[in-house]
Write a protein that holds these residues in place. Structure first.
Motif, PDB file in Angstrom:
ATOM      1  N   CYS A 206      -0.711  -6.543 -42.390  1.00 14.66           N
ATOM      2  CA  CYS A 206      -1.523  -5.887 -43.414  1.00 14.66           C
ATOM      3  C   CYS A 206      -2.348  -4.755 -42.821  1.00 14.66           C
ATOM      4  O   CYS A 206      -2.499  -3.700 -43.444  1.00 14.66           O
TER       5      CYS A 206
ATOM      6  N   ILE B 287      -1.370  -8.537 -53.277  1.00 10.53           N
ATOM      7  CA  ILE B 287      -0.143  -9.175 -52.806  1.00 10.53           C
ATOM      8  C   ILE B 287      -0.397 -10.232 -51.738  1.00 10.53           C
ATOM      9  O   ILE B 287       0.199 -11.306 -51.770  1.00 10.53           O
ATOM     10  N   TYR B 288      -1.278  -9.950 -50.780  1.00 15.36           N
ATOM     11  CA  TYR B 288      -1.376 -10.808 -49.602  1.00 15.36           C
ATOM     12  C   TYR B 288      -2.626 -11.684 -49.522  1.00 15.36           C
ATOM     13  O   TYR B 288      -2.750 -12.467 -48.583  1.00 15.36           O
TER      14      TYR B 288
ATOM     15  N   ILE C 211      -3.541  -2.954 -53.246  1.00 11.52           N
ATOM     16  CA  ILE C 211      -2.209  -3.573 -53.266  1.00 11.52           C
ATOM     17  C   ILE C 211      -2.135  -4.719 -52.275  1.00 11.52           C
ATOM     18  O   ILE C 211      -1.610  -5.797 -52.592  1.00 11.52           O
ATOM     19  N   ILE C 212      -2.664  -4.521 -51.074  1.00  9.02           N
ATOM     20  CA  ILE C 212      -2.639  -5.589 -50.071  1.00  9.02           C
ATOM     21  C   ILE C 212      -3.471  -6.775 -50.542  1.00  9.02           C
ATOM     22  O   ILE C 212      -3.077  -7.931 -50.366  1.00  9.02           O
TER      23      ILE C 212
ATOM     24  N   THR D  88      -3.849   1.323 -51.176  1.00  8.59           N
ATOM     25  CA  THR D  88      -3.256   0.409 -50.202  1.00  8.59           C
ATOM     26  C   THR D  88      -4.093  -0.857 -50.087  1.00  8.59           C
ATOM     27  O   THR D  88      -3.556  -1.966 -50.070  1.00  8.59           O
TER      28      THR D  88
ATOM     29  N   ASP E 169       7.310  -6.889 -51.490  1.00  6.05           N
ATOM     30  CA  ASP E 169       6.669  -5.700 -50.932  1.00  6.05           C
ATOM     31  C   ASP E 169       7.716  -4.689 -50.471  1.00  6.05           C
ATOM     32  O   ASP E 169       7.626  -3.502 -50.769  1.00  6.05           O
TER      33      ASP E 169
ATOM     34  N   TYR F 263       8.375  -4.046 -41.392  1.00 10.66           N
ATOM     35  CA  TYR F 263       8.571  -5.260 -42.189  1.00 10.66           C
ATOM     36  C   TYR F 263       9.503  -6.238 -41.476  1.00 10.66           C
ATOM     37  O   TYR F 263       9.222  -7.425 -41.377  1.00 10.66           O
TER      38      TYR F 263
ATOM     39  N   THR G 274       6.709 -12.876 -50.750  1.00 12.48           N
ATOM     40  CA  THR G 274       5.761 -11.787 -50.958  1.00 12.48           C
ATOM     41  C   THR G 274       6.160 -10.558 -50.156  1.00 12.48           C
ATOM     42  O   THR G 274       6.135  -9.433 -50.673  1.00 12.48           O
TER      43      THR G 274
ATOM     44  N   TYR H 158      -0.587  -1.387 -42.439  1.00 12.58           N
ATOM     45  CA  TYR H 158      -0.495  -0.591 -43.661  1.00 12.58           C
ATOM     46  C   TYR H 158      -1.698   0.332 -43.817  1.00 12.58           C
ATOM     47  O   TYR H 158      -1.572   1.452 -44.300  1.00 12.58           O
TER      48      TYR H 158
END
Length: 189
Positions: free
Chosen positions: A116, A169-170, A165-166, A162, A44, A85, A40, A119
């Protein structure tokens, strides 16, 4: 008939596992989850690299006077996020042999949550910086309040994107690692 007796016996008897057996079971589950988190995070990073290239291309396409300055800022922002990252990737993948698998899982969970959270801070700040720079580059005759509202709107939209998206994705990796910690903490040894 023997099968029914065996089922009844298994249901009546509480099956106990040793600490080492539980550790090995949860180690396998945790390592599998960490591998998913790694995939993941890699996706990203690749998406972020692609967006950086797209934004740099847009600045050149628009023919901004100082497209090199704006492009270097975009690349600098991407570099900051890539360093972030890489640091979190290393922290999430380092398992301390002196800690139990649950403690290592809790560390991984904590680092992933911080990853996270960063971000939510970094991306809107970068948006505000780039928005202010673009305003200065375009030499628009807007009032200060209008510029402030446009940049604030960009920051809010960026923050909302943001967050979305987080979440997309997470959310699964975070919930998986949280479930592993919860399962292990609620097992009788």
């Amino acid at each position: 008939m023997e099968l029914e007796e065996l089922k009844n016996k298994v249901q009546k008897d509480d099956i106990k596992y040793s600490s080492q057996e539980l550790e090995s079971i949860f180690e396998i589950k945790t390592l599998s989850t960490v591998q998913r988190i790694n995939r993941t995070m890699l996706i990203d990073a690749l998406v972020m690299t692609g967006l950086t290239a797209l934004l740099v291309g847009v600045t050149f396409y628009l023919g901004l006077k100082s497209r090199y300055v704006v492009s270097s800022q975009i690349i600098g922002a991407a570099a900051i996020l890539l360093v972030h990252y890489k640091i979190k990737y290393r922290l999430i993948n380092v398992f301390n042999p002196n800690l139990s698998i649950v403690q290592n899982s809790e560390r991984t969970y904590k680092y992933l949550k911080r990853y996270c959270s960063a971000y939510y801070i970094i991306v809107p700040l970068l948006t505000v910086s780039l928005g202010a720079n673009l305003y200065l580059q375009l030499n628009l005759d807007w009032s200060t309040i209008a510029v402030f509202l446009v940049i604030l709107g960009m920051a809010i939209i960026t923050l909302a994107c943001t967050h979305l998206i987080i979440k997309i994705i997470y959310s699964k990796p975070i919930s998986r690692i949280k479930a592993i910690i919860y399962q292990f903490n609620n097992i009788d040894i």
